[in-house]
Design a protein around this motif. Structure first.
Motif, PDB file in Angstrom:
ATOM      1  N   CYS A  34       0.827  -1.212   0.000  1.00  0.00           N
ATOM      2  CA  CYS A  34       0.000   0.000   0.000  1.00  0.00           C
ATOM      3  C   CYS A  34       0.860   1.260   0.000  1.00  0.00           C
ATOM      4  N   TRP A  37       2.281   1.843  -3.502  1.00  0.00           N
ATOM      5  CA  TRP A  37       1.251   2.332  -4.416  1.00  0.00           C
ATOM      6  C   TRP A  37       0.930   3.806  -4.139  1.00  0.00           C
ATOM      7  N   TRP A  38       0.704   4.132  -2.864  1.00  0.00           N
ATOM      8  CA  TRP A  38       0.372   5.506  -2.514  1.00  0.00           C
ATOM      9  C   TRP A  38       1.512   6.456  -2.842  1.00  0.00           C
ATOM     10  N   GLU A  40       3.811   6.303  -5.181  1.00  0.00           N
ATOM     11  CA  GLU A  40       3.951   6.611  -6.605  1.00  0.00           C
ATOM     12  C   GLU A  40       2.889   7.612  -7.049  1.00  0.00           C
ATOM     13  N   GLY A  41       1.668   7.434  -6.559  1.00  0.00           N
ATOM     14  CA  GLY A  41       0.635   8.405  -6.896  1.00  0.00           C
ATOM     15  C   GLY A  41       0.948   9.780  -6.344  1.00  0.00           C
ATOM     16  N   VAL A 388       4.331  -3.463  -8.443  1.00  0.00           N
ATOM     17  CA  VAL A 388       3.411  -2.489  -7.849  1.00  0.00           C
ATOM     18  C   VAL A 388       3.723  -1.083  -8.361  1.00  0.00           C
ATOM     19  N   ILE A 389       5.016  -0.730  -8.373  1.00  0.00           N
ATOM     20  CA  ILE A 389       5.398   0.601  -8.851  1.00  0.00           C
ATOM     21  C   ILE A 389       5.045   0.755 -10.327  1.00  0.00           C
ATOM     22  N   ALA A 392       1.317   1.168 -10.822  1.00  0.00           N
ATOM     23  CA  ALA A 392       0.919   2.505 -10.386  1.00  0.00           C
ATOM     24  C   ALA A 392       1.287   3.553 -11.433  1.00  0.00           C
ATOM     25  N   TRP A 393       2.469   3.393 -12.004  1.00  0.00           N
ATOM     26  CA  TRP A 393       2.902   4.373 -13.004  1.00  0.00           C
ATOM     27  C   TRP A 393       2.158   4.221 -14.321  1.00  0.00           C
ATOM     28  N   TYR A 396      -0.154   6.910 -14.734  1.00  0.00           N
ATOM     29  CA  TYR A 396       0.356   8.270 -14.858  1.00  0.00           C
ATOM     30  C   TYR A 396       1.440   8.400 -15.926  1.00  0.00           C
TER      31      TYR A 396
END
Length: 498
Positions: A34, A37-38, A40-41, A388-389, A392-393, A396
């Motif tokens: 978590c 994930w958070w 990277e955002g 995960v990274i 997440a990317w 974006y």
């Protein structure tokens, strides 16, 4: 002298703790995932916000007067942050015209340090040696010595007076014709010593003077202090008087030495002594990035909802300030990434740690298993973190996300390939072609060709019979190799002439 204690755990206790560790490992794994994930955002949103803010920043050369045309705009400006507010510490005679006055409290205490050494015992048990050492040092809060492990040090810490840290800020800080909001006032730095000010009827503290010397009547002291604060020429700076009188100054129930207050004797520090250091921030030139709102400033709100404002000391261009903001964002990004990866890897070790514990009955095997589990957990943890990274990317930065996913796939593929057990092909042992007479061995019928095995080598089930080179003492006897071209019984080895 160091104090030691030894604790032991049985094999059953270790196995039980390992089962409990599986649950903790899952929690760490989920928390790390978590966080990654958070983070990277957060990183991408902050970068987008900074880029948007920089594109909308207007450079203002002068803030000497309020400009209605700047209303609602994000501006960059440089000017001196000034104030006329006279502020003071609520409990001590420290004050003056400043942007803030801060006091930091320290206590002289015994501090316990622990060092542990763990040893595996044959049969699966564990022995842990705890070594405790103690030292005197200044710390920011009192230390509870009642929890010390060495009975000789238990209860030895005392405190002459407990005082809280405190910071007083000026309410009115001007930036040209504008007024700074609280978040800009709290961002101004550049502290220097704030001298403690006392009335003139003080005396030098000699070595024989104790800290609890009778104080002057509180009302008279307060009146004298108020009078001293009303007229600057009536103030006596403690540092100057210390130099003139040759030592710290006794005031009320504490000693004053420059910008410090002591509860105790600074020349002979003892456990329980307290020292308070005072600093101040004076008016200074600053550079800001802020949204104009009337005659003050507010935070800029980007389209993605992120808020932004910034203050740096000295004269800084807008580009320099935005670059610093990007650098800070990158630093936070990598710090949180590292923390997330460590949580993921630590969680995996907690989950698979039971495998190592089960082999603790034989410490050597447990060490091998622990090494292998550690490598697997690091590879899996890094691969999972990159996945995960990368995912997440993808929301974006699609190109960067794809690259990270490819790297993660490569790590997983490497781990799978390493995990495969390659079974070696069973082959008969090779016949030693070298004879006792040198590297050429016995000569065949061609004079220079090595000895050729029969056409069906698989029938020679006992090749070890040819590992006795002493049987070939007379290599010249092999001048008639045609005798071995057609064995009478294919299921048996040809007889070697004596």
């Amino acid at each position: 002298m160091a104090y030691q204690t030894v604790t032991t755990r049985s094999y059953g206790q270790r196995v039980g703790d390992s089962f409990k560790g599986i649950g903790t490992g899952f929690l760490m794994f989920i928390a790390g995932t978590c966080l990654l994930w958070w983070n990277e955002g957060r990183t991408v949103k902050t970068d987008d916000m900074l880029n948007e803010a920089q594109a909308n920043t207007e450079i203002v050369e002068s803030v000497a007067k309020v400009n209605p045309d700047l209303e609602g705009k994000l501006i960059h400006a440089t000017a001196k942050a000034e104030t006329t507010d006279s502020i003071s510490d609520p409990d001590y005679p420290v004050g003056g015209v400043a942007i803030n006055i801060r006091r930091a409290v320290e206590y002289y205490q015994w501090v316990e340090h622990e060092k542990t050494e763990t040893r595996d015992k044959l049969g699966g048990g564990e022995e842990t040696i705890h070594t405790y050492t103690y030292e005197k040092k200044w710390v920011s809060s009192p230390v509870n010595s009642g929890s010390f492990h060495d009975p000789a040090y238990q209860g030895r810490n005392t405190v002459k007076k407990e005082v809280e840290d405190n910071t007083v800020y000026a309410e009115n800080v001007n930036f040209g014709a504008y007024k700074f909001p609280g978040f800009f006032i709290r961002s101004i730095s550049g502290s220097k010593p704030a001298m403690v000010q006392v009335p003139g009827n003080t005396a030098t503290v000699h070595d024989s003077m104790v800290a609890d010397t009778a104080a002057v009547d509180s009302a008279a002291n307060q009146m004298a202090l108020d009078e001293a604060e009303d007229a600057s020429d009536g103030r006596i700076i403690a540092q100057q008087e210390s130099e003139q009188l040759g030592g710290p100054i006794q005031y009320k129930d504490y000693l004053v030495d420059g910008n410090m207050v002591y509860y105790g004797d600074p020349t002979a520090t003892q456990i329980g002594d307290v020292r308070i250091t005072f600093t101040r921030v004076d008016p200074a030139v600053v550079s800001i990035l802020g949204r104009v709102q009337g005659d003050t400033f507010s935070e800029y709100v980007a389209k993605n909802g992120k808020k932004f404002s910034r203050l740096e000391m000295g004269t800084k261009s807008a580009d320099e300030m935005y670059q610093s903001a990007h650098d800070e964002n990158d630093m936070i990004k990598w710090a949180l990434r590292l923390l997330g990866i460590l949580l993921v890897v630590g969680g995996l070790k907690g989950i698979f740690g039971i495998l190592t514990t089960l082999l603790k009955v034989v410490p050597f095997l447990a060490s091998i298993m622990n090494f292998g589990v550690g490598i697997i957990c690091w590879v899996l943890g890094l691969a999972w973190s990159l996945i995960v990274i990368g995912i997440a990317w993808l929301f974006y930065r699609p190109l960067t996300g794809i690259i990270l996913l490819v790297v993660a796939g490569a790590l997983i593929g490497w781990l799978v390939m390493r995990g495969k057990n390659k079974k070696p092909e069973l082959q008969p042992a090779p016949v030693d072609a070298q004879g006792p007479q040198g590297p050429q061995g016995p000569q065949g019928p061609q004079g220079g060709q090595p000895f050729q095995a029969p056409e069906q080598p698989q029938q020679y089930q006992q090749p070890q019979q040819y590992q006795q080179p002493q049987q070939y003492q007379q290599p010249q006897q092999y001048q008639q190799p045609q005798q071995y071209q057609q064995p009478q019984n294919p299921g048996q080895n040809p007889e070697i002439p004596e």
